[in-house]
Scaffold this active site. Structure first.
Site, PDB file in Angstrom:
ATOM      1  N   SER A   1       6.180   7.080  -1.686  1.00 25.10           N
ATOM      2  CA  SER A   1       7.380   7.258  -2.520  1.00 25.10           C
ATOM      3  C   SER A   1       6.974   7.865  -3.850  1.00 25.10           C
ATOM      4  O   SER A   1       6.159   7.296  -4.576  1.00 25.10           O
ATOM      5  CB  SER A   1       8.056   5.912  -2.770  1.00 25.10           C
ATOM      6  OG  SER A   1       8.377   5.322  -1.543  1.00 25.10           O
TER       7      SER A   1
ATOM      8  N   GLU B   1       6.765   7.003  -9.366  1.00 24.06           N
ATOM      9  CA  GLU B   1       5.994   5.816  -8.979  1.00 24.06           C
ATOM     10  C   GLU B   1       4.514   6.207  -8.871  1.00 24.06           C
ATOM     11  O   GLU B   1       3.625   5.414  -9.116  1.00 24.06           O
ATOM     12  CB  GLU B   1       6.514   5.301  -7.621  1.00 24.06           C
ATOM     13  CG  GLU B   1       5.869   3.997  -7.194  1.00 24.06           C
ATOM     14  CD  GLU B   1       6.360   3.502  -5.836  1.00 24.06           C
ATOM     15  OE1 GLU B   1       7.573   3.589  -5.552  1.00 24.06           O
ATOM     16  OE2 GLU B   1       5.508   3.054  -5.055  1.00 24.06           O
TER      17      GLU B   1
ATOM     18  N   ARG C   1       6.735  -2.857  -8.243  1.00 25.41           N
ATOM     19  CA  ARG C   1       5.583  -1.928  -8.249  1.00 25.41           C
ATOM     20  C   ARG C   1       4.840  -1.912  -9.584  1.00 25.41           C
ATOM     21  O   ARG C   1       4.296  -0.888  -9.993  1.00 25.41           O
ATOM     22  CB  ARG C   1       5.997  -0.485  -7.920  1.00 25.41           C
ATOM     23  CG  ARG C   1       6.743  -0.305  -6.647  1.00 25.41           C
ATOM     24  CD  ARG C   1       5.881  -0.582  -5.419  1.00 25.41           C
ATOM     25  NE  ARG C   1       6.695  -0.391  -4.251  1.00 25.41           N
ATOM     26  CZ  ARG C   1       7.499  -1.337  -3.748  1.00 25.41           C
ATOM     27  NH1 ARG C   1       7.526  -2.545  -4.281  1.00 25.41           N
ATOM     28  NH2 ARG C   1       8.235  -1.080  -2.685  1.00 25.41           N
TER      29      ARG C   1
END
Ligand SMILES: Cc1cc2nc3c(=O)[nH]c(=O)nc-3n(C[C@H](O)[C@H](O)[C@H](O)COP(=O)(O)OP(=O)(O)OC[C@H]3O[C@@H](n4cnc5c(N)ncnc54)[C@H](O)[C@@H]3O)c2cc1C
Length: 345
Positions: free
Chosen positions: A238, A341, A161
């Site tokens: 998330s 995140e 990510r």
């Protein structure tokens, strides 16, 4: 076309549905607009936004929010294997198109919210596939040198990510298009997140007869059961990254988990080289946060890695308050500091 809207309400432009404003919202619909834009007149800082599905606006934004609304999807003339998508193409529309052409590559990334531009920033990933696996080229406007550049994905330092767009290059580039490489060769990736199990009720499980469309449909089915639909309930997916820790640290966690759950208990984990990745969702659930609320913010019942705007009226403070409670509790119990995140603006 360049559209400028002062004092713009961003609540319909971020999937968390935070009710915040920016000083100026600018929408461009062609590359030439970026050259024509009077950059020196824009309220600072300038923040480039896609679909707003990985963002938590914590307050009104004092500068300019810029959105690239280039929505062309152009297959290369030679056999469709390279496809260039404008940064504003909805990523799942690209996935749907690829599946409709029986082309392999993005099917496991189906239904991830957001736009193609951001896919190259975030290195989006799901079910064993990441954007970097299919990225072939990125075109961007360099806000520092005020010129267009073609960026080789090999130079983007893609990781879990993350990419250079989120580190050294933060705030420098406006991505205008992304080129993906697709394949005619079947490449089913089935060994993550219950894909194979979900497919086993499919009459066409014989691997040779799978199509990108079958896998896409299966993944959409799995995601719909687990994740909140941004149209119905606000979230940014998330909320936390899954931590990667040493084997020694993992052994301590196993000990704590067995004390809590019995000697036979097994802690879910993945081996990453010499280290261990532990699902943050597991720790959040073990700490009793599933369904926990803080005002309008809630740890999502079906997937505790997600924080949702349960009432539709949650404030940024309620979301960050819940975030902090989760971080503090997990740090105290497991000695791990969770990192979000979701990008806080
Ligand atoms: C319900 C839900 C499920 C999700 N599931 C997943 C998942 O399975 N896997 C996954 O990886 N992510 C997932 N996400 C997170 C999110 O979908 C991705 O991070 C997505 O790539 C964000 O795209 P966006 O267009 O909304 O970008 P934004 O959230 O608007 O922006 C994200 C970042 O990209 C930058 N950016 C956006 N467009 C440009 C551009 N044109 N040029 C330069 N920089 C740009 C922004 O500045 C920001 O730093 C999920 C989110 C939700 C709400």
């Amino acid at each position: 076309m360049i559209t400028r809207t002062p004092s713009y309400d961003l609540s319909s432009r971020n999937t968390f549905r935070m009710k915040v404003k920016c000083a100026l919202y600018v929408e461009v619909t062609a590359e030439a607009d970026l050259q024509a834009l009077d950059w020196d007149s824009l309220p600072q800082p300038v923040f480039v936004m896609g679909g707003g599905s990985n963002l938590l606006f914590t307050k009104d934004f004092p500068g300019t929010v810029l959105h690239v609304g280039i929505t062309s999807l152009c297959p290369a003339p030679t056999g469709h294997l390279l496809v260039t998508c404008g940064a504003g193409v909805v990523f799942d529309d690209f996935c749907a198109w690829a599946a409709s052409q029986n082309l392999w590559g993005p099917e496991n990334l189906s239904l991830i919210p957001g736009e193609c531009g951001a896919s190259a920033v975030q290195n989006i990933g799901a079910y064993g596939v990441e954007a970097k696996d299919i990225l072939a080229g990125i075109r961007a406007w360099d806000m520092k040198e005020r010129r267009f550049v073609d960026i080789d994905p090999a130079d983007c330092e893609y990781g879990y990510r993350t990419s250079r767009f989120k580190t050294q290059w933060k705030g420098r580039y406006v991505i205008t298009s992304v080129t993906y490489r697709l394949s005619k060769e079947p490449k089913p990736i089935l060994d993550y997140g219950g894909v194979r199990k979900a497919l086993s009720c499919h009459s066409e499980l014989v691997e040779e007869s799978l199509t990108p469309q079958i896998i896409r449909d299966t993944i959409i089915g799995i995601r719909r059961k687990k994740l909140p639909d941004p149209e119905e309930i606000g979230s940014a997916g998330s909320f936390f990254c899954n931590p990667v820790i040493s084997r020694e640290h993992f052994e301590k966690i196993v000990k704590t988990a067995k004390e809590d759950n019995g000697a036979d208990y097994e802690v879910p984990h993945y081996v990453v080289g010499n280290q261990i990745k532990v699902p943050a969702a597991w720790m959040i659930e073990q700490c009793g946060f599933k369904g926990a609320t803080n005002g309008g913010a809630q740890v999502y019942q079906n997937q505790p890695l997600v924080i949702v705007n349960a009432t539709g009226n949650a404030t940024p403070e309620e979301i960050t308050g819940l975030e902090q409670k989760v971080i503090d509790t997990i740090a105290a119990k497991y000695g791990i500091t969770l990192h979000p995140e979701v990008e806080h603006i």
